[in-house]
Write a protein that holds these residues in place. Sequence first.
Motif, PDB file in Angstrom:
ATOM      1  N   GLN A 105      -0.054  -7.612   3.601  1.00  0.00           N
ATOM      2  CA  GLN A 105      -1.550  -7.425   3.897  1.00  0.00           C
ATOM      3  C   GLN A 105      -2.505  -8.199   2.973  1.00  0.00           C
ATOM      4  O   GLN A 105      -2.228  -8.720   1.759  1.00  0.00           O
ATOM      5  CB  GLN A 105      -1.863  -6.091   3.637  1.00  0.00           C
ATOM      6  N   ARG A 107      -6.903  -8.931   2.555  1.00  0.00           N
ATOM      7  CA  ARG A 107      -8.401  -8.449   2.822  1.00  0.00           C
ATOM      8  C   ARG A 107      -9.277  -9.436   2.210  1.00  0.00           C
ATOM      9  O   ARG A 107      -9.196  -9.819   1.142  1.00  0.00           O
ATOM     10  CB  ARG A 107      -8.811  -6.973   2.612  1.00  0.00           C
ATOM     11  N   LEU A 124      -2.810  -8.114   8.583  1.00  0.00           N
ATOM     12  CA  LEU A 124      -1.449  -7.087   8.493  1.00  0.00           C
ATOM     13  C   LEU A 124      -0.515  -7.648   9.093  1.00  0.00           C
ATOM     14  O   LEU A 124      -0.166  -7.809  10.360  1.00  0.00           O
ATOM     15  CB  LEU A 124      -1.882  -5.686   8.976  1.00  0.00           C
ATOM     16  N   MET A 130       5.491  -1.961   6.888  1.00  0.00           N
ATOM     17  CA  MET A 130       4.398  -1.532   7.729  1.00  0.00           C
ATOM     18  C   MET A 130       4.863  -0.837   8.979  1.00  0.00           C
ATOM     19  O   MET A 130       4.186   0.133   9.290  1.00  0.00           O
ATOM     20  CB  MET A 130       3.551  -2.842   7.933  1.00  0.00           C
ATOM     21  N   GLN A 142      -6.362   1.388   5.977  1.00  0.00           N
ATOM     22  CA  GLN A 142      -6.780   0.382   6.021  1.00  0.00           C
ATOM     23  C   GLN A 142      -8.277   0.309   6.181  1.00  0.00           C
ATOM     24  O   GLN A 142      -9.088  -0.494   5.696  1.00  0.00           O
ATOM     25  CB  GLN A 142      -6.315  -0.592   7.318  1.00  0.00           C
TER      26      GLN A 142
END
Length: 207
Positions: A105, A107, A124, A130, A142
Amino acid sequence: MDHTEITRHFTRSDGTFLFARWGRPIVPIVFGVEDQTLSVIKGAFEAVVALTGHKMAETDPELGANCMVFFFREWEELLAVPDLDRLIPDLGSLVERLVAAGANQYRAFRFDKDGTIKAAFVFLRMDREMSEQPAETLALTQVVQVMLAWSDQAFSTRSPLALAGDATILRPEIAGLIRAAYDPVLPGAARDASHALRLFARMERAQ
């Protein structure tokens, strides 16, 4: 949660403090999932945004969608997404680093001039870890992590979620912190660690 722990949640690995919340309504869009999962993610956004008293919208006048969530199997798939390299600078080298790290992941945030969150991008990679998570757990985790510009270490040792019977919920102290962070009396962004004291005071008042 005392002010020292609050400070830790917004202090990055390089020692800098950065707090930021959304300054505009959130307009999420999700890529790479089926309709059933899409409704779960939308529900998670609605629940957390309701907790904060913030707003969602159908469109952002400047960006269209300002919170983009991508689900995929391999990082290299991002290189084929049209115009993504315009949104994520140095996308090629970023993908190389994420592949080398075995990450699942990533961000990225963009900020308005006042320091508040303007846009968020969530990537992701659905590896075994996951894929084994229930959709509700994955979605809520998330969404929580894009509501504020958390430290890169904020949830490295402990999830923001907890079990209540058969249900997965936000840990009460994290829910309280997020709610306090969106108190309209507080500034939407801060770089001084003393802001943690103001968040702590709002949490104490709410109890």
